[in-house]
Scaffold this motif. Sequence first.
Motif, short mmCIF file in Angstrom:
data_model
loop_
_atom_site.label_atom_id
_atom_site.label_comp_id
_atom_site.label_asym_id
_atom_site.label_seq_id
_atom_site.Cartn_x
_atom_site.Cartn_y
_atom_site.Cartn_z
N VAL A 177 0.84 -1.21 0.00
CA VAL A 177 0.00 0.00 0.00
C VAL A 177 0.87 1.26 0.00
O VAL A 177 0.60 2.24 -0.71
CB VAL A 177 -0.93 0.00 1.24
N ARG A 178 1.95 1.22 0.79
CA ARG A 178 2.85 2.37 0.86
C ARG A 178 3.48 2.65 -0.50
O ARG A 178 3.55 3.81 -0.94
CB ARG A 178 3.93 2.13 1.90
N LEU A 179 3.94 1.61 -1.17
CA LEU A 179 4.57 1.79 -2.47
C LEU A 179 3.57 2.30 -3.50
O LEU A 179 3.90 3.13 -4.36
CB LEU A 179 5.18 0.46 -2.94
N GLU A 180 2.32 1.81 -3.42
CA GLU A 180 1.29 2.28 -4.33
C GLU A 180 1.00 3.76 -4.10
O GLU A 180 0.79 4.53 -5.05
CB GLU A 180 0.01 1.46 -4.14
N LEU A 181 0.98 4.16 -2.81
CA LEU A 181 0.73 5.55 -2.48
C LEU A 181 1.87 6.43 -2.98
O LEU A 181 1.63 7.54 -3.49
CB LEU A 181 0.55 5.71 -0.97
N ILE A 182 3.11 5.96 -2.82
CA ILE A 182 4.27 6.71 -3.31
C ILE A 182 4.14 6.90 -4.83
O ILE A 182 4.33 8.01 -5.35
CB ILE A 182 5.58 5.96 -2.98
N LYS A 183 3.82 5.81 -5.53
CA LYS A 183 3.67 5.87 -6.98
C LYS A 183 2.56 6.84 -7.38
O LYS A 183 2.74 7.70 -8.26
CB LYS A 183 3.37 4.48 -7.52
N GLU A 184 1.40 6.70 -6.73
CA GLU A 184 0.25 7.55 -7.05
C GLU A 184 0.57 9.02 -6.80
O GLU A 184 0.26 9.90 -7.62
CB GLU A 184 -0.94 7.12 -6.20
N THR A 185 1.19 9.32 -5.64
CA THR A 185 1.51 10.71 -5.29
C THR A 185 2.52 11.29 -6.26
O THR A 185 2.37 12.43 -6.73
CB THR A 185 2.08 10.77 -3.85
N ALA A 186 3.57 10.51 -6.56
CA ALA A 186 4.62 11.00 -7.46
C ALA A 186 4.08 11.24 -8.86
O ALA A 186 4.34 12.30 -9.47
CB ALA A 186 5.76 10.00 -7.49
N GLU A 187 3.33 10.29 -9.40
CA GLU A 187 2.82 10.42 -10.77
C GLU A 187 1.79 11.55 -10.87
O GLU A 187 1.71 12.22 -11.91
CB GLU A 187 2.23 9.09 -11.23
N LYS A 188 1.03 11.75 -9.81
CA LYS A 188 0.08 12.85 -9.81
C LYS A 188 0.81 14.19 -9.85
O LYS A 188 0.41 15.12 -10.55
CB LYS A 188 -0.81 12.77 -8.57
N PHE A 189 1.91 14.29 -9.09
CA PHE A 189 2.71 15.51 -9.08
C PHE A 189 3.33 15.76 -10.45
O PHE A 189 3.27 16.87 -10.99
CB PHE A 189 3.80 15.38 -8.01
N ILE A 190 3.93 14.72 -11.03
CA ILE A 190 4.57 14.85 -12.35
C ILE A 190 3.55 15.27 -13.39
O ILE A 190 3.80 16.16 -14.21
CB ILE A 190 5.23 13.51 -12.75
N SER A 191 2.37 14.64 -13.35
CA SER A 191 1.32 14.95 -14.32
C SER A 191 0.85 16.39 -14.17
O SER A 191 0.63 17.09 -15.17
CB SER A 191 0.15 13.99 -14.13
#
Length: 515
Positions: A177-191
Motif C-alpha cells: 500500500v505504501r509503495l502504491e501511495l508513493i507511486k500515485e503521489t509522485a505520478e500525480k505531481f509529475i502529471s
Amino acid sequence: MKKFIHVLASIMICITACLCGACSEGEEETKPLITQNTQTFINIVAQIQEPVTVDSGYKIEAALLVYDYLNADEKGNAEVAASKTRLDGLKSKYDVVKAEADKQAEIAREEKLVTNFINAVNELPVKLKTEDREAIDGLFEKYVQLKDESKQKTEVIDAYLKLKEADAKVAELEETVRLELIKETAEKFISAVEEIEEVTLETGTVLENLLYDYEDFDEDVKAYEGVAAAKSKLDDMYAEYSVMRDEEDVKNFKALVEALTPIEEKVTLENESAVTKAESAYKYMSDNAKNAEGVAEAYAILQQAREKFDALFAVAEAERVQQFIAAANQVGTDIENVDISWFDVLDAASRAYNALAWDSHDLPEVKEAFTRWNAAQTVFDKKGYKQIPISDPNVIFSGHTVDALIVLQNERNMINPVLEFYNADSLSEIADKVTLWLNVYMDGEYAGRGELSVTLLGHEIAASHVQGVLRQVAADNDRVVSGGTFGFSFNFEDNKNEFIPSAKTKVSASKAYTF
C-alpha cells in the motif's frame, strides 16, 4: 469485604460506647481486669473456628484491631493474653492459607491470560488485511504481559509463531500500500507539472500549491523516478512567474501611489482606503519588486501620504475626543434616579465614545469622562431600559489601522426577539437551530454574506471573524478584495433558511478591511 466492613463498624461502635461509658463513670476503677473491650476481644477470638480458611481473615483482622484498642492493664488480663496467643497462632495459619490462595489465584489469572492470548491468535482471519494491524499489535501487548514460564509452553510458542507470521503478512500488505501511495503521489505531481502549458499570472496559485505539496512529500516520493525532473521544471516556471508577478506588483503599486498625488488634494479623511491599499500592496511585494526602479520613490510618496492622513486624522480625533467629553458632561449625576428619559443623552455619549480610536480611550481626560458616563450607563442597563438606538450597528477603527471591529449598540434589541421566538434564555441554547448572517455591502450595494456563530453575537464582533466572512464572500465575488471598503448588516435564519423576526439592522458606515 462488605461483611468485614459491617463487622468492623459494629465493633467500633461498641468500643466507642464503652470508652464514653468509662469517661462518664469517672475514676472509680482505674485498672479494670475485665472490661467490655476485653470481653469483646475474647468473644471475637472464640468465634474463629478451625481449620482456618480465607474467610477467617476478616474476623482475625477485626480481633487484631480490637486488641490494638486495649490498654496495658487490659492486655495483661490472663484470658486476654490466652486469646491473643491463640489469635497469633490463627494469624500464622491464616497467612499460610492466604498465601496459598493468592498463589492459586495468580496461577488461575495467568492461565486465563494464556488461554485468552491463544484463542485471540487463533481467531485472526485467514485472509489478513491492513486493517488487522491494530488487532495484531494488541496481541503482541498481551504476549508481553505473560510470565516467562508461560511463554515457554508449547501452545504459547505455537500461537506466538502464528502471530509473528500474521504480523509479517500484514507488514507486507502495508508495504504494498505504501509503495502504491508513493507511486500515485509522485505520478500525480509529475502529471500536474506537465499539464501547465504556459506560465501566466493566473497560474501562480497552481504553481505555489504544487511547491507546497512537494515540501510535504517524504523522501521516498521525492526519490521516485521523474519527480526530481518535474521539481526542476516547476522551479523554473515559478521563477518565470515570480518575475511576471513582480512586474505586475510594481505596476499596481505605482498606480496606487499615483492615484494619491498630488497629496495635498488627493489625501483626505474620506480616502484612507486608498492609502491602506497602497500600503498593503507594498507590504506583500517581494524584495526584488521593492528594489525595482521607481519603487523607492513611490514608497517615499506613500509615506508622505500616510503622514498627511495621520495629521488629518489627529485633528479629527481631537475633535471627536472633545465631542465625547462634552457628551459625557451632559450625563447627569443623579444616578439613582436614572430612567428612560436618560436614553438620548447616554446614547449620544455611547456613540461618541465608540467613534474614538482605541488609543484615545487611554487618554486621562477620556478615562475621566468615561467613568462619569459609564456609571450612569451601567445603572440604566441594569434597570432593563430598551430603546432602538440611532446607530445599529456602528463600525469603529482601532487606531489608524484597518483592524476594525463591528460594534453593536444595545445588541439585546437583536437578540431578545430571537430568544422570545424560541422561548430560550441564551443564544447557546439555540446555536444549532439558528444561523447568523453577516451581510456585506460595497458602495451601498449587496455583495454577499457569510455565516457567523450565533454565540459570537455581542457588543463587539472581532475583526478576525469579520475578515473570515469577507474571505467567504471574496471566493464568489471578484469585486471583494483585501483593502476594500465595506458596509455590514445582520439577520437571522433558521435551519430551513427562513427569516426569523429580529430588530432589523441598518447598513453600517463603510470602513476599509484588509483580509
